[in-house]
Design a protein around this motif. Sequence first.
Motif, PDB file in Angstrom:
ATOM      1  N   VAL A   1      48.767  52.655  37.649  1.00  0.00           N
ATOM      2  CA  VAL A   1      48.400  51.922  38.862  1.00  0.00           C
ATOM      3  C   VAL A   1      47.774  52.920  39.827  1.00  0.00           C
ATOM      4  CG1 VAL A   1      49.201  50.543  40.810  1.00  0.00           C
ATOM      5  CG2 VAL A   1      50.242  50.238  38.555  1.00  0.00           C
TER       6      VAL A   1
ATOM      7  N   VAL B   1      42.979  48.262  44.098  1.00  0.00           N
ATOM      8  CA  VAL B   1      44.125  48.521  43.222  1.00  0.00           C
ATOM      9  C   VAL B   1      43.646  48.373  41.781  1.00  0.00           C
ATOM     10  CG1 VAL B   1      46.473  47.863  42.597  1.00  0.00           C
ATOM     11  CG2 VAL B   1      45.701  47.612  44.971  1.00  0.00           C
TER      12      VAL B   1
ATOM     13  N   ALA C   1      49.127  41.515  42.667  1.00  0.00           N
ATOM     14  CA  ALA C   1      49.562  42.653  43.483  1.00  0.00           C
ATOM     15  C   ALA C   1      49.774  42.153  44.903  1.00  0.00           C
ATOM     16  CB  ALA C   1      48.516  43.762  43.455  1.00  0.00           C
TER      17      ALA C   1
ATOM     18  N   SER D   1      47.756  40.164  49.427  1.00  0.00           N
ATOM     19  CA  SER D   1      47.884  39.956  47.987  1.00  0.00           C
ATOM     20  C   SER D   1      46.530  39.683  47.359  1.00  0.00           C
ATOM     21  CB  SER D   1      48.831  38.783  47.700  1.00  0.00           C
ATOM     22  OG  SER D   1      48.275  37.577  48.187  1.00  0.00           O
TER      23      SER D   1
ATOM     24  N   ILE E   1      53.756  44.821  41.698  1.00  0.00           N
ATOM     25  CA  ILE E   1      52.837  44.402  40.643  1.00  0.00           C
ATOM     26  C   ILE E   1      53.612  43.473  39.717  1.00  0.00           C
ATOM     27  CG2 ILE E   1      51.261  45.129  38.831  1.00  0.00           C
ATOM     28  CD1 ILE E   1      50.485  46.135  41.588  1.00  0.00           C
TER      29      ILE E   1
END
Length: 424
Positions: A54, A79, A96, A109, A144
């Motif tokens: 990540v 991300v 996420a 998000s 996540i």
Amino acid sequence: MVNEYNYSKKDKISNKEKKQRGQKMKTAKILIALMLTIALAGIAHALPLTIEDVQINDVTLNQDTENALSLQRGEDYEVKLKVSSEEELTDIKIEAFISGYDNEEEQISDSTELFDLEPETTYIKTLKITIPENLETDTYLLRIMATDRDNDELIQNYKLKIDAPRHKLIVKDVIFRPSGEIKAGTSLLATVRLKNEGQKDQKYVKVKISIPQLGIEGTDYIDEIKKDEEQETEEIYMKIPRNAETGTYEAKITAKYSEYKTTSSTYTIKVRADEEYTENPQPEIIITQLTQEEPVKAGETATYPIAITNQGKNSRAVALIPQQTDWAETTLSESTIVLQPEQTQTTIATIKVKKDTPAGKHATSITIIAGENQKQITLTANVTKEEKSLKGILETALIIFIILLVVLGIAMGVTKLQKKEDYY
């Protein structure tokens, strides 16, 4: 007999009770089994998926410790995820998000579309999250979560520190007066409120509001905005053009601070057209040039009468400003006049031509200002050189004649002298 009868009756009741109790136990077992089935069905199983890596803005995150990565409020971040599976998976969705932000309308998000995974294959998925400007500075969990349609899931948490940038101003609010619809040709006042969400105090903040479609703007300054505080400008004045059409217009607010940093925001205003306005109105001030061009000798003067008429219903003040040139000096009999309705007044413009001005046409101008309107008129002087008198011409001719006689006499004398020398 009685005893036997009573005994058999008791036995009969006892068997009935046993049968009822058995049915109840059976029903209870079925209910318990059903409840266990429902409960087990609601339990999410671990999804056989591996989140290999990540990253946020190319920085790898660690699950076990707080990550040495500070995210700033008001910024967007990428991300990037690397995922794989040893099994074939279908209809996978990865989300996420950062929890702990109390705003239902603005969630931190992002999620992927549904996708499938083949065994022994690494997939890269990219999500984007925006850190709200009003999120409190603290440590938060980036979660996540991967799920499938069978309610299997995998959740991993990463600690992130949300920080404030060193320099950060935002436009918090703008108050327009009038607040509703504004009529074309009238004044618009605006007060801009700014908030300092950075770590440093900001000084000498320049705030500009502009409406490009109307070609107007206004500016004000705020001396200082301390960190985590708000300040507002004084009222910024603008005037809506009288020919503005009915419609909604964008007002752009821009604040410049910390030398080269800026922040901006866009609002809208509603304008109502002025029904009394006409695109080509009859001018109230009429200017008439009685003469536009005059012949004049170098070193002398020429005059130009200018008639000014007020056709309006109110008295009007008119200012006249002459242009100064290197070939002449222009003066006016009156540089400011006040005209009553239907009154006409004549002003004399005098041009004094300099002696060394070359012959030919030379132009200058006069600017006439009446309120917000102005007009420029041109005055032309046709300059000629001074002609010599007959007496002067005769005197010049006589001098030339005498010079010729002297030259001729000298020539004859020289000739005689040469002849005498030849004789001897």
